[in-house]
Motif scaffolding. Structure first.
Motif, short mmCIF file in Angstrom:
data_model
loop_
_atom_site.label_atom_id
_atom_site.label_comp_id
_atom_site.label_asym_id
_atom_site.label_seq_id
_atom_site.Cartn_x
_atom_site.Cartn_y
_atom_site.Cartn_z
N GLY A 1 0.78 -5.06 -16.71
CA GLY A 1 0.73 -3.61 -16.84
C GLY A 1 -0.44 -3.01 -16.08
O GLY A 1 -1.18 -3.70 -15.39
N MET B 1 -7.37 6.12 -14.33
CA MET B 1 -8.68 5.92 -13.70
C MET B 1 -8.83 6.89 -12.54
O MET B 1 -7.96 6.94 -11.67
CB MET B 1 -8.78 4.51 -13.13
CG MET B 1 -9.02 3.44 -14.14
SD MET B 1 -9.90 2.04 -13.40
CE MET B 1 -8.65 1.30 -12.41
N TYR C 1 3.07 -15.35 1.37
CA TYR C 1 3.15 -16.47 0.42
C TYR C 1 3.58 -17.77 1.11
O TYR C 1 3.34 -18.84 0.58
CB TYR C 1 4.13 -16.12 -0.72
CG TYR C 1 3.75 -14.87 -1.49
CD1 TYR C 1 2.46 -14.71 -2.00
CD2 TYR C 1 4.67 -13.85 -1.71
CE1 TYR C 1 2.11 -13.56 -2.70
CE2 TYR C 1 4.33 -12.70 -2.43
CZ TYR C 1 3.05 -12.57 -2.91
OH TYR C 1 2.71 -11.43 -3.61
N TYR D 1 -4.06 -7.66 -1.47
CA TYR D 1 -4.55 -6.32 -1.78
C TYR D 1 -4.78 -5.49 -0.52
O TYR D 1 -5.18 -6.04 0.52
CB TYR D 1 -5.85 -6.43 -2.59
CG TYR D 1 -5.69 -7.29 -3.83
CD1 TYR D 1 -4.99 -6.81 -4.94
CD2 TYR D 1 -6.19 -8.58 -3.88
CE1 TYR D 1 -4.80 -7.60 -6.06
CE2 TYR D 1 -6.01 -9.38 -5.00
CZ TYR D 1 -5.32 -8.89 -6.09
OH TYR D 1 -5.13 -9.67 -7.19
N TYR D 2 -4.57 -4.19 -0.64
CA TYR D 2 -4.87 -3.31 0.49
C TYR D 2 -6.38 -3.16 0.61
O TYR D 2 -7.02 -2.68 -0.33
CB TYR D 2 -4.29 -1.90 0.25
CG TYR D 2 -2.79 -1.82 0.26
CD1 TYR D 2 -2.06 -2.31 1.35
CD2 TYR D 2 -2.10 -1.24 -0.79
CE1 TYR D 2 -0.68 -2.23 1.36
CE2 TYR D 2 -0.71 -1.15 -0.78
CZ TYR D 2 -0.01 -1.65 0.31
OH TYR D 2 1.35 -1.57 0.31
N HIS E 1 9.21 -7.90 -5.19
CA HIS E 1 9.14 -9.36 -5.38
C HIS E 1 10.42 -9.93 -5.98
O HIS E 1 10.71 -11.10 -5.83
CB HIS E 1 7.93 -9.72 -6.25
CG HIS E 1 6.63 -9.62 -5.51
ND1 HIS E 1 6.02 -8.42 -5.25
CD2 HIS E 1 5.84 -10.57 -4.97
CE1 HIS E 1 4.91 -8.63 -4.58
NE2 HIS E 1 4.77 -9.94 -4.40
N ILE F 1 1.89 -10.39 -10.30
CA ILE F 1 1.86 -9.08 -9.65
C ILE F 1 1.69 -7.96 -10.68
O ILE F 1 1.90 -8.18 -11.87
CB ILE F 1 3.19 -8.81 -8.89
CG1 ILE F 1 4.37 -9.09 -9.84
CG2 ILE F 1 3.29 -9.63 -7.63
CD1 ILE F 1 5.72 -8.92 -9.23
N GLY F 2 1.35 -6.78 -10.19
CA GLY F 2 1.39 -5.60 -11.06
C GLY F 2 2.83 -5.12 -11.17
O GLY F 2 3.64 -5.36 -10.28
N1 MSP Z 1 -0.49 -4.72 -0.72
C1 MSP Z 1 0.40 -4.48 -1.80
C2 MSP Z 1 0.91 -5.77 -2.40
C3 MSP Z 1 1.60 -6.71 -1.45
S1 MSP Z 1 2.00 -8.21 -2.20
C4 MSP Z 1 2.92 -9.03 -1.09
C5 MSP Z 1 -0.33 -3.69 -2.89
N2 MSP Z 1 -1.67 -3.71 -2.86
S2 MSP Z 1 -2.63 -2.90 -3.87
O1 MSP Z 1 -3.98 -3.19 -3.45
O2 MSP Z 1 -2.25 -1.54 -3.94
O3 MSP Z 1 -2.40 -3.42 -5.33
C6 MSP Z 1 -2.08 -4.71 -5.60
C7 MSP Z 1 -2.24 -5.06 -7.05
O4 MSP Z 1 -3.48 -4.63 -7.61
C8 MSP Z 1 -1.22 -4.51 -8.01
O5 MSP Z 1 0.01 -5.14 -7.97
C9 MSP Z 1 -1.89 -4.82 -9.31
O6 MSP Z 1 -1.74 -6.19 -9.56
C10 MSP Z 1 -3.35 -4.51 -9.00
N3 MSP Z 1 -3.71 -3.15 -9.41
C11 MSP Z 1 -4.15 -2.11 -8.67
N4 MSP Z 1 -4.47 -1.07 -9.49
C12 MSP Z 1 -4.21 -1.40 -10.78
C13 MSP Z 1 -4.46 -0.82 -12.06
N5 MSP Z 1 -4.93 0.40 -12.22
N6 MSP Z 1 -4.19 -1.58 -13.14
C14 MSP Z 1 -3.77 -2.87 -13.05
N7 MSP Z 1 -3.56 -3.44 -11.88
C15 MSP Z 1 -3.49 -2.66 -10.73
O7 MSP Z 1 0.34 -3.12 -3.73
#
Ligand code: MSP
Length: 516
Positions: free
Chosen positions: A297, A306, A241, A19-20, A274, A266-267
């Motif tokens: 989703g 949101m 990974y 996650y960021y 991926h 993943i989302g």
């Molecule tokens: N850093 C990248 C992913 C790199 S993976 C090698 C990224 N990070 S993120 O923080 O923006 O989001 C990652 C994940 O958080 C999404 O793929 C999803 O699984 C989840 N979500 C973030 N916001 C979301 C929603 N509103 N609803 C559902 N899941 C979402 O992308």
């Protein structure tokens, strides 16, 4: 004893996106991580050696910008929020085995080795890039796609930016056909099924290599051959990974043990990376491909996207409030139950209340009736006595649960994983209504029939609770303790060994108290 004679424990490696950490975790992040946790717990319950990885993706422009806005440095911002992610997952009872930060040395050395290997094979080469860029997604957008989106990000709606610079490229185009075949043949399985075609049609005719470095950016991993360039997000992020398994620069012990991953969860918005970039990188490195990609989703809240301004944002403090009110397990139950896996989901206070009430009315109530009746009429669980016409439905529900649950977990149909055990509990409640044990108890001639009914109810309760262990780790365990069944160290099949006649029960207590 001869250790060799034991079959090797099956391994299961599952990951979440990293996650960021440009903010604190919110509903979306917690949801993904809970889904992965449920799967990890399920596979452990089957007796597998599970490795569950999550973490934070700390480099890139987004972090630099947020740090500037907050008058801090990217590293301090990343450290602060990464710690919140880590602590939140602990607080929520997430059973991850590792938590990787891409700013860690172990990640950096392994990523640099990955780049070195790809430079050596010519899969990474130097060139110049000019194009449209989505700063939110940190991705160059092809001209036709940019035009179609009116030069705005399809994700955030913000205008695309024009970028030109000397950059290194990854030869993605070389791997299009191979990745296409891997996806088409289900060598990499994509779930839900519907998303597979989406990927295949996007792969058809794909003709651009991927820009993977920036010379304008300082916050990132320097290329080993040209430190003026830092690696740009996707190569860096996806590598987590394997770098978390200390490969390819490290001893590779974990890598040998757990790679290829059984599942990347993943989302849906990052499935493309991926399903294409990551397999292409692995092919370039001559490594096995991950087995499954599960794309879930997106959450909206009370019917709308949101947003902080709308006041419907389910942030960390809101999540904590919900935990105080409902508890961790009912919240997990609700989140998984909210929609068929893969569909978008809507966070809704009234549905959360309904889901909580369902747990009480169906599962809690069954457990309670069960303990009360057995204690009152028999003292201990009676052995089966006389069969009756009502038995077939419950017996079938109990007998079919393991296979149905296994298949649901295999396809990551998480809503089914939650509802299947609940259906067993529902069938048992119906059975009680039909057989009326309180009436049977008044008639000594029906004693053998009452034995069967009580035995059946006890076994149905047991099956429902065992089936829910991955979803409701605390509540299902507490419920099983009321049945005087311990869970520690036992596998799914062992826990489903039918309760025998004469089995003592534990103390009854309410699992899901009525809300104030
Ligand atoms: N850093 C990248 C992913 C790199 S993976 C090698 C990224 N990070 S993120 O923080 O923006 O989001 C990652 C994940 O958080 C999404 O793929 C999803 O699984 C989840 N979500 C973030 N916001 C979301 C929603 N509103 N609803 C559902 N899941 C979402 O992308």
């Amino acid at each position: 004893m001869d250790r060799e004679s034991f079959p090797m424990t099956e391994r299961y490696y599952i990951t979440t996106p990293i996650y960021y950490p440009n903010g604190e975790p919110h509903l979306g992040h917690v949801y993904t991580t809970i889904c992965a946790d449920v799967a990890a717990r399920w596979h452990r319950l089957l007796g597998k050696d599970v490795y569950f990885l999550t973490g934070t993706d700390e480099h890139g422009i987004k972090m630099v910008k947020t740090a500037d806005e907050q008058k801090t440095t990217p590293v301090d911002l990343a450290t602060k929020n990464s710690n919140v992610f880590r602590e939140t997952f602990r607080e929520f009872g997430i059973t991850n085995n590792d938590f990787i930060r891409t700013s860690e040395e172990r990640h950096k050395t392994n990523v640099q080795e990955i780049v070195r290997r790809m430079l050596a094979t010519g899969d990474i080469y130097k060139g110049e890039y000019e194009g449209w860029y989505d700063e939110g997604q940190e991705e160059f957008i092809a001209e036709n796609a940019a035009k179609e989106a009116e030069y705005k990000s399809v994700i955030s709606g913000r205008p695309l930016v024009r970028y030109k610079e000397s950059t290194y490229f990854f030869k993605l185009t070389k791997y299009v056909d191979q990745v296409y075949r891997a996806v088409e043949s289900d060598q990499i399985e994509i779930r839900p099924h519907s998303r597979k075609n989406e990927i295949l049609s996007k792969l058809k005719g794909y003709d651009q290599d991927l820009s993977i470095s920036r010379s304008s950016l300082k916050w990132g991993i320097p290329l080993p051959n040209d430190p003026e360039h830092v690696l740009y997000v996707w190569i860096d992020a996806l590598s987590n990974y394997v770098t978390a398994l200390n490969w390819p620069a490290g001893d590779g012990e974990l890598y040998k043990k757990y790679w290829p991953a059984n599942a990347h969860l993943i989302g849906k918005e990052i499935l493309w990376f991926h399903a294409f970039y990551w397999p292409a990188m692995l092919l370039a490195l001559g490594q096995p491909l991950p087995k499954k990609l599960y794309a879930h989703g997106w959450w909206t809240s009370e019917g709308k996207k949101m947003s902080k301004t709308l006041g419907n944002f389910v942030d960390l403090s809101k999540l904590r409030e919900l935990v105080v009110k409902y508890g961790h397990d009912p919240l997990r139950y609700y989140l998984l139950r909210a929609a068929p896996f893969g569909n978008d989901l809507d966070f809704n206070a009234s549905e959360l209340n309904t889901a909580y009430a369902e747990l009480g009315n169906v599962l809690g109530n069954l457990l309670n009736r069960n303990l009360n009746m057995i204690k009152k009429y028999r003292g201990t669980v009676p052995a089966l006595g006389q069969a009756g016409p009502e038995d077939a439905a419950v017996e079938q529900a109990i007998a079919e649960l393991p296979a149905k649950l296994k298949s649901a977990y295999e396809d990551f149909r998480l809503q089914d994983c939650v509802l299947l055990p609940i259906e067993v509990a529902r069938a048992a409640n119906t059975y009680i209504d039909q057989t009326r044990p309180f009436t049977l108890a008044k008639d000594p001639a029906q004693s053998a029939r009452l034995d069967t009914v009580l035995n059946m109810i006890a076994r149905a309760t047991q099956a429902a609770l065992v089936g829910l262990l991955p979803v409701l780790p605390e509540k299902a365990k507490a419920g099983l303790a009321q049945l005087n069944l311990t869970t520690d160290g036992k596998t799914f099949d062992e826990l489903l060994e039918p309760i025998e006649g004469g089995h003592q029960l534990g103390e009854a207590s309410i699992l899901f108290a009525k809300l104030e």
